[in-house]
Design a protein around this motif. Sequence first.
Motif, short mmCIF file in Angstrom:
data_model
loop_
_atom_site.label_atom_id
_atom_site.label_comp_id
_atom_site.label_asym_id
_atom_site.label_seq_id
_atom_site.Cartn_x
_atom_site.Cartn_y
_atom_site.Cartn_z
N GLY A 134 0.82 -1.21 0.00
CA GLY A 134 0.00 0.00 0.00
C GLY A 134 0.84 1.25 0.00
O GLY A 134 1.92 1.30 -0.59
N SER A 135 0.36 2.27 0.70
CA SER A 135 1.06 3.54 0.82
C SER A 135 1.44 3.73 2.28
O SER A 135 0.58 3.63 3.16
N PHE A 136 2.70 3.99 2.53
CA PHE A 136 3.20 4.07 3.90
C PHE A 136 3.90 5.40 4.17
O PHE A 136 5.03 5.43 4.64
N LEU A 137 3.21 6.49 3.89
CA LEU A 137 3.81 7.80 4.12
C LEU A 137 4.09 8.01 5.60
O LEU A 137 5.21 8.39 5.97
N THR A 138 3.13 7.78 6.46
CA THR A 138 3.32 8.02 7.89
C THR A 138 4.46 7.16 8.43
O THR A 138 5.35 7.65 9.14
N GLU A 139 4.46 5.88 8.10
CA GLU A 139 5.51 4.99 8.56
C GLU A 139 6.88 5.43 8.04
O GLU A 139 7.87 5.38 8.76
N THR A 140 6.92 5.88 6.80
CA THR A 140 8.19 6.31 6.21
C THR A 140 8.68 7.59 6.88
O THR A 140 9.87 7.73 7.16
N LEU A 141 7.77 8.52 7.15
CA LEU A 141 8.15 9.73 7.88
C LEU A 141 8.72 9.39 9.26
O LEU A 141 9.59 10.09 9.76
N CYS A 142 8.24 8.30 9.84
CA CYS A 142 8.72 7.85 11.16
C CYS A 142 9.92 6.92 11.05
O CYS A 142 10.35 6.35 12.06
N HIS A 143 10.44 6.74 9.85
CA HIS A 143 11.57 5.84 9.59
C HIS A 143 11.24 4.39 9.95
O HIS A 143 12.13 3.62 10.32
N ASP A 144 9.97 4.03 9.87
CA ASP A 144 9.55 2.65 10.09
C ASP A 144 9.37 2.01 8.72
O ASP A 144 8.26 1.73 8.28
N THR A 145 10.48 1.84 8.01
CA THR A 145 10.40 1.35 6.64
C THR A 145 10.40 -0.17 6.61
O THR A 145 11.09 -0.82 7.39
N CYS A 146 9.62 -0.72 5.72
CA CYS A 146 9.50 -2.16 5.62
C CYS A 146 10.44 -2.75 4.59
O CYS A 146 10.53 -3.96 4.46
N TRP A 147 11.18 -1.92 3.87
CA TRP A 147 12.06 -2.46 2.82
C TRP A 147 13.49 -2.62 3.33
O TRP A 147 14.32 -3.19 2.66
N ILE A 148 13.86 -2.14 4.49
CA ILE A 148 15.12 -2.35 5.19
C ILE A 148 16.32 -1.69 4.53
O ILE A 148 17.17 -1.13 5.17
N THR A 149 16.43 -1.77 3.21
CA THR A 149 17.58 -1.24 2.48
C THR A 149 17.12 -0.71 1.13
O THR A 149 16.17 -1.23 0.55
N GLY A 150 17.79 0.31 0.64
CA GLY A 150 17.48 0.85 -0.69
C GLY A 150 17.68 -0.17 -1.80
O GLY A 150 17.09 -0.06 -2.87
N SER A 151 18.49 -1.19 -1.54
CA SER A 151 18.70 -2.26 -2.52
C SER A 151 17.44 -3.10 -2.72
O SER A 151 17.37 -3.92 -3.64
#
Length: 169
Positions: A74-91
């Motif tokens: 989905g869209s995870f703007l709030t989580e991303t703003l909080c650095h709660d990213t689910c992808w762990i690495t840019g790779s």
Amino acid sequence: KKNQNGAAARNTGIKAAKGEFITFLDDDDYYMPDRLAILKELLINNSEFDCAYSGVAISEKGGFLEVREGGRTGSFLTETLCHDTCWITGSNLFFTAKAINDVGEFDISFVRHQDTEFMCRFFLKGYKVISCSDYLVVKNQDDRKNDINVDKQIITKRHFLDKFRNFIS
């Protein structure tokens, strides 16, 4: 001639890319052999999404520490703003070229968190991510030369928060 940071390197790759999809690979991470085919197929079969990611295996000193499954879609703007990213690495980010070109270049003023900053803009444009639960990326944590001290972390976090101040309630 001089290392300009990960954002500049990603921008160089984007400018050189000619395909329908764009992904990144940090020098200390690696892909499982079928990653590109699996994530490409996932985006082709789910056209409402413009980025795919997978689970990640965390490696250190030649052994696996843990495997973090994908699963959030989905869209995870709030989580991303909080650095709660689910992808762990840019790779672990696999985009349509269309979305990358719409969102724009990576912000080279970010020495750290350039992927998180980019993903905030990605979500602000209305794009969504889809997940594959299998791990298709291995993140190697042996190289700690990129770690920064607390003072630099504070500066980095302030820079990030200042950029997105209007979207944080």
